[in-house]
Design a protein around this motif. Structure first.
Motif, PDB file in Angstrom:
ATOM      1  N   PHE A 289      84.055  -7.336 -22.214  1.00  0.00           N
ATOM      2  CA  PHE A 289      83.260  -7.248 -20.989  1.00  0.00           C
ATOM      3  C   PHE A 289      81.805  -7.617 -21.258  1.00  0.00           C
ATOM      4  O   PHE A 289      81.191  -8.386 -20.490  1.00  0.00           O
ATOM      5  CB  PHE A 289      83.349  -5.832 -20.413  1.00  0.00           C
ATOM      6  CG  PHE A 289      82.432  -5.585 -19.258  1.00  0.00           C
ATOM      7  CD1 PHE A 289      82.733  -6.075 -17.996  1.00  0.00           C
ATOM      8  CD2 PHE A 289      81.244  -4.873 -19.427  1.00  0.00           C
ATOM      9  CE1 PHE A 289      81.875  -5.866 -16.924  1.00  0.00           C
ATOM     10  CE2 PHE A 289      80.392  -4.650 -18.365  1.00  0.00           C
ATOM     11  CZ  PHE A 289      80.711  -5.146 -17.106  1.00  0.00           C
ATOM     12  N   ARG A 290      81.236  -7.089 -22.330  1.00  0.00           N
ATOM     13  CA  ARG A 290      79.826  -7.355 -22.617  1.00  0.00           C
ATOM     14  C   ARG A 290      79.605  -8.823 -22.963  1.00  0.00           C
ATOM     15  O   ARG A 290      78.598  -9.423 -22.551  1.00  0.00           O
ATOM     16  CB  ARG A 290      79.359  -6.451 -23.756  1.00  0.00           C
ATOM     17  CG  ARG A 290      79.239  -4.988 -23.343  1.00  0.00           C
ATOM     18  CD  ARG A 290      78.810  -4.103 -24.498  1.00  0.00           C
ATOM     19  NE  ARG A 290      78.586  -2.735 -24.044  1.00  0.00           N
ATOM     20  CZ  ARG A 290      78.250  -1.733 -24.847  1.00  0.00           C
ATOM     21  NH1 ARG A 290      78.095  -1.949 -26.166  1.00  0.00           N
ATOM     22  NH2 ARG A 290      78.072  -0.519 -24.360  1.00  0.00           N
ATOM     23  N   THR A 291      80.532  -9.412 -23.707  1.00  0.00           N
ATOM     24  CA  THR A 291      80.410 -10.833 -24.020  1.00  0.00           C
ATOM     25  C   THR A 291      80.473 -11.672 -22.756  1.00  0.00           C
ATOM     26  O   THR A 291      79.704 -12.635 -22.590  1.00  0.00           O
ATOM     27  CB  THR A 291      81.531 -11.259 -24.982  1.00  0.00           C
ATOM     28  OG1 THR A 291      81.454 -10.470 -26.179  1.00  0.00           O
ATOM     29  CG2 THR A 291      81.417 -12.726 -25.344  1.00  0.00           C
ATOM     30  N   ASN A 292      81.352 -11.288 -21.847  1.00  0.00           N
ATOM     31  CA  ASN A 292      81.452 -12.003 -20.584  1.00  0.00           C
ATOM     32  C   ASN A 292      80.166 -11.864 -19.763  1.00  0.00           C
ATOM     33  O   ASN A 292      79.709 -12.820 -19.113  1.00  0.00           O
ATOM     34  CB  ASN A 292      82.637 -11.477 -19.786  1.00  0.00           C
ATOM     35  CG  ASN A 292      82.864 -12.231 -18.493  1.00  0.00           C
ATOM     36  OD1 ASN A 292      82.968 -13.453 -18.492  1.00  0.00           O
ATOM     37  ND2 ASN A 292      82.958 -11.496 -17.389  1.00  0.00           N
ATOM     38  N   GLN A 293      79.578 -10.654 -19.805  1.00  0.00           N
ATOM     39  CA  GLN A 293      78.326 -10.446 -19.086  1.00  0.00           C
ATOM     40  C   GLN A 293      77.204 -11.321 -19.646  1.00  0.00           C
ATOM     41  O   GLN A 293      76.387 -11.875 -18.891  1.00  0.00           O
ATOM     42  CB  GLN A 293      77.913  -8.970 -19.154  1.00  0.00           C
ATOM     43  CG  GLN A 293      78.751  -8.047 -18.301  1.00  0.00           C
ATOM     44  CD  GLN A 293      78.581  -8.329 -16.817  1.00  0.00           C
ATOM     45  OE1 GLN A 293      79.387  -9.043 -16.230  1.00  0.00           O
ATOM     46  NE2 GLN A 293      77.538  -7.780 -16.226  1.00  0.00           N
ATOM     47  N   LEU A 294      77.152 -11.466 -20.960  1.00  0.00           N
ATOM     48  CA  LEU A 294      76.123 -12.311 -21.565  1.00  0.00           C
ATOM     49  C   LEU A 294      76.294 -13.765 -21.149  1.00  0.00           C
ATOM     50  O   LEU A 294      75.299 -14.469 -20.868  1.00  0.00           O
ATOM     51  CB  LEU A 294      76.173 -12.178 -23.087  1.00  0.00           C
ATOM     52  CG  LEU A 294      75.764 -10.816 -23.667  1.00  0.00           C
ATOM     53  CD1 LEU A 294      75.925 -10.822 -25.181  1.00  0.00           C
ATOM     54  CD2 LEU A 294      74.315 -10.482 -23.297  1.00  0.00           C
ATOM     55  N   HIS A 295      77.545 -14.237 -21.092  1.00  0.00           N
ATOM     56  CA  HIS A 295      77.789 -15.619 -20.664  1.00  0.00           C
ATOM     57  C   HIS A 295      77.400 -15.817 -19.201  1.00  0.00           C
ATOM     58  O   HIS A 295      76.786 -16.831 -18.833  1.00  0.00           O
ATOM     59  CB  HIS A 295      79.257 -15.978 -20.878  1.00  0.00           C
ATOM     60  CG  HIS A 295      79.619 -16.180 -22.312  1.00  0.00           C
ATOM     61  ND1 HIS A 295      78.919 -17.031 -23.145  1.00  0.00           N
ATOM     62  CD2 HIS A 295      80.614 -15.663 -23.075  1.00  0.00           C
ATOM     63  CE1 HIS A 295      79.454 -17.025 -24.355  1.00  0.00           C
ATOM     64  NE2 HIS A 295      80.483 -16.191 -24.341  1.00  0.00           N
ATOM     65  N   ARG A 296      77.753 -14.852 -18.369  1.00  0.00           N
ATOM     66  CA  ARG A 296      77.405 -14.958 -16.946  1.00  0.00           C
ATOM     67  C   ARG A 296      75.887 -14.941 -16.766  1.00  0.00           C
ATOM     68  O   ARG A 296      75.326 -15.677 -15.936  1.00  0.00           O
ATOM     69  CB  ARG A 296      78.032 -13.812 -16.168  1.00  0.00           C
ATOM     70  CG  ARG A 296      79.559 -13.855 -16.098  1.00  0.00           C
ATOM     71  CD  ARG A 296      80.092 -12.642 -15.363  1.00  0.00           C
ATOM     72  NE  ARG A 296      79.578 -12.581 -14.001  1.00  0.00           N
ATOM     73  CZ  ARG A 296      79.627 -11.499 -13.227  1.00  0.00           C
ATOM     74  NH1 ARG A 296      80.147 -10.365 -13.717  1.00  0.00           N
ATOM     75  NH2 ARG A 296      79.159 -11.520 -11.995  1.00  0.00           N
ATOM     76  N   ALA A 297      75.217 -14.076 -17.542  1.00  0.00           N
ATOM     77  CA  ALA A 297      73.766 -13.993 -17.450  1.00  0.00           C
ATOM     78  C   ALA A 297      73.109 -15.315 -17.860  1.00  0.00           C
ATOM     79  O   ALA A 297      72.135 -15.770 -17.235  1.00  0.00           O
ATOM     80  CB  ALA A 297      73.247 -12.856 -18.321  1.00  0.00           C
ATOM     81  N   ALA A 298      73.658 -15.934 -18.908  1.00  0.00           N
ATOM     82  CA  ALA A 298      73.089 -17.213 -19.367  1.00  0.00           C
ATOM     83  C   ALA A 298      73.221 -18.292 -18.299  1.00  0.00           C
ATOM     84  O   ALA A 298      72.283 -19.076 -18.067  1.00  0.00           O
ATOM     85  CB  ALA A 298      73.775 -17.644 -20.660  1.00  0.00           C
ATOM     86  N   ARG A 299      74.360 -18.340 -17.622  1.00  0.00           N
ATOM     87  CA  ARG A 299      74.550 -19.338 -16.576  1.00  0.00           C
ATOM     88  C   ARG A 299      73.619 -19.078 -15.394  1.00  0.00           C
ATOM     89  O   ARG A 299      73.052 -20.012 -14.815  1.00  0.00           O
ATOM     90  CB  ARG A 299      76.008 -19.335 -16.105  1.00  0.00           C
ATOM     91  CG  ARG A 299      76.987 -19.871 -17.137  1.00  0.00           C
ATOM     92  CD  ARG A 299      78.324 -20.197 -16.492  1.00  0.00           C
ATOM     93  NE  ARG A 299      78.943 -19.016 -15.909  1.00  0.00           N
ATOM     94  CZ  ARG A 299      79.801 -18.222 -16.546  1.00  0.00           C
ATOM     95  NH1 ARG A 299      80.121 -18.505 -17.818  1.00  0.00           N
ATOM     96  NH2 ARG A 299      80.334 -17.177 -15.952  1.00  0.00           N
ATOM     97  N   ALA A 300      73.489 -17.794 -15.017  1.00  0.00           N
ATOM     98  CA  ALA A 300      72.614 -17.465 -13.892  1.00  0.00           C
ATOM     99  C   ALA A 300      71.147 -17.718 -14.240  1.00  0.00           C
ATOM    100  O   ALA A 300      70.366 -18.214 -13.403  1.00  0.00           O
ATOM    101  CB  ALA A 300      72.817 -16.016 -13.472  1.00  0.00           C
ATOM    102  N   ALA A 301      70.724 -17.390 -15.474  1.00  0.00           N
ATOM    103  CA  ALA A 301      69.334 -17.571 -15.877  1.00  0.00           C
ATOM    104  C   ALA A 301      68.962 -19.047 -15.942  1.00  0.00           C
ATOM    105  O   ALA A 301      67.786 -19.417 -15.730  1.00  0.00           O
ATOM    106  CB  ALA A 301      69.083 -16.903 -17.220  1.00  0.00           C
TER     107      ALA A 301
END
Length: 471
Positions: A289-301
């Motif tokens: 879950f945390r790894t997925n959150q980091l990937h999503r955050a990178a795309r949004a940022a």
């Protein structure tokens, strides 16, 4: 007539009593009806032979096992030609009749024939019958199917193995939901002796999870066993304190086999400790879950034009399931290079999550105004150590916990903190602080690793903003 035939042989052999002369019973019988009723009411198959080997008694259980009725059996000489193969008849008769001259009971196993031609392996117990003069007058024989005896022995052996050598807990709980029998493994799990746990309420053994466990036991008593095992988290009271464990539990309802209608005796409860497996499973799930959150955050940022906005996007994605609040503090006066001699480090609050309700982290608009952090504040320690710092208020009253949080310039409901340094290209840019409220667990080492990953991404966004600004 089922237990014995009305003949002279019937009265010659009786139940270990000498033949009595006297009047008949008040209802006109000579006692043979009573004997027949007694023999027919027994669960064991019984037959008897006189001194010549002639069958004199044959009860209903013997008829059930072999199919031969008392009328067909009584009066025959031995088992030859009807209840045993001719080739085996002599040996079987010798074994049975040898009990007439031997002390105690004789136990044998051999095959008998049923009326429909089948073979049944039986175990017999034979003993001599004495006549009025004390001399052997015949033999009585009790027999049962060997597989029935083996099934019983297996059941007993299984029960003993479960309660002595099983590597999982086995507890028999009575209808009052109190342990009636406990095996060695379960007693070790509870941290008490096998006898001291008996009859005690489950609440004396478990600090948490007892309501869920008792609910499951009550359901089994009322409805029967559930279709699948249940995983229950409990806290076990031990001499060293409470221990959090996860048990995979199976339940079976116990009913008396002797009653015509099911009479509940309690619940058989079998459990296995799967704490380590569940923790590993939870950790793996959390990591995904945390790894997925980091990937999503990178795309949004990547869609953000403002670097500081990109930093808050990383912060918002990191908060999900991780913390209740988060803060970003920048080093006042610009980034602090490694080895650079400076005075007291001052930090400026540039972003923070709303303290009253959930929502995105807004920019504070207080750039240039240092936060009044006291000496030894976890955020300042984080800058000095260039590493993560954890802090917790501990077990204190709510009012004292509120004072602890406010004194550190954190939201008043914060009780656990984790500070991670913002680093980029050998420079310290600031600190990101994650906060948890009451009811949440403390930050652990694994949480610090995740916080540092988030800090790297936030620092990258902030550093990119400085580079763009200089250009």
């Amino acid at each position: 007539m089922s237990a014995s035939r009305r003949s002279g042989t019937t009265d010659e052999i009786g139940p270990d009593e000498p033949e009595r002369d006297g009047p008949e019973s008040s209802d006109g019988s000579d006692g043979s009806d009573l004997l027949a009723a007694l023999l027919d009411g027994m669960d064991a198959a019984l037959c008897a032979f006189d001194a010549d080997g002639v069958v004199t008694h044959w009860n209903r259980e013997a008829e059930r096992i072999l199919g031969w009725s008392a009328e067909e059996a009584v009066g025959r000489h031995g088992f030859a030609g009807w209840a045993v193969r001719s080739a085996d008849a002599e040996e079987v008769e010798a074994r049975l009749m040898s009990a007439m001259h031997a002390p105690g009971r004789q136990v044998h196993e051999f095959a008998l024939l049923t009326k429909d031609g089948g073979r049944v392996l039986v175990r017999t117990q034979s003993a001599a019958v004495r006549g009025p003069d004390g001399k052997p007058a015949g033999v009585y024989c009790a027999f049962s199917e060997v597989h029935t005896q083996i099934d019983l022995e297996r059941s007993i052996a299984l029960s003993e193995a479960l309660f002595e050598d099983a590597s999982w807990g086995v507890v028999l709980v009575d209808v009052d939901l109190r342990p009636a029998v406990v095996n060695a493994h379960a007693a070790r799990t509870f941290g008490v002796g096998r006898t001291s746990v008996l009859g005690r309420p489950l609440g004396d053994l478990l600090a948490q999870g007892v309501e869920e466990l008792e609910s499951a036991l009550t359901h089994v008593l009322a409805e029967g066993a559930p279709p699948a095992p249940a995983e229950i988290w409990v806290s076990v009271r031990t001499a060293e304190g409470e221990t959090r464990r996860c048990w995979r539990c199976g339940f079976v309802r116990l009913a008396s086999p002797l009653a015509e209608e099911p009479v509940p005796l309690g619940v058989g409860w079998v459990f296995e400790d799967v704490t380590e497996a569940k923790q590993s499973e939870q950790e793996a799930s959390l990591l995904r879950f945390r790894t997925n959150q980091l990937h999503r955050a990178a795309r949004a940022a990547a869609e953000c034009e403002d670097p500081l906005e990109a930093a808050t996007v990383h912060l918002d994605f990191a908060l999900a399931g991780f913390a209740d609040h988060a803060l970003i503090d920048r080093v006042a006066g610009g980034a602090l290079a490694d080895g650079e001699e400076t005075g007291t480090v001052r930090l400026v609050r540039v972003a923070a999550t709303p303290s009253g309700a959930p929502g995105p982290s807004p920019l504070t608009g207080q750039a240039g105004l240092p936060v009044r952090y006291a000496e030894g504040h976890p955020a300042l320690q984080c800058v000095d150590r260039i590493g993560a710092v954890r802090a917790s208020v501990g077990a204190v009253p709510a009012a004292q916990a509120r004072e602890w949080a406010l004194a550190r310039q954190w939201p008043e409901d914060a009780v656990h903190a984790l500070c991670a340094v913002l680093r980029s290209r050998g420079r310290t840019l600031g600190v990101v602080t994650f906060l948890r409220g009451a009811g949440r667990s403390q930050f652990e080492r694994g949480d610090a690793v995740y916080a540092e990953d988030v800090a790297v991404r936030i620092a990258g966004a902030l550093d990119l903003g400085e580079v763009v600004g200089r250009e």
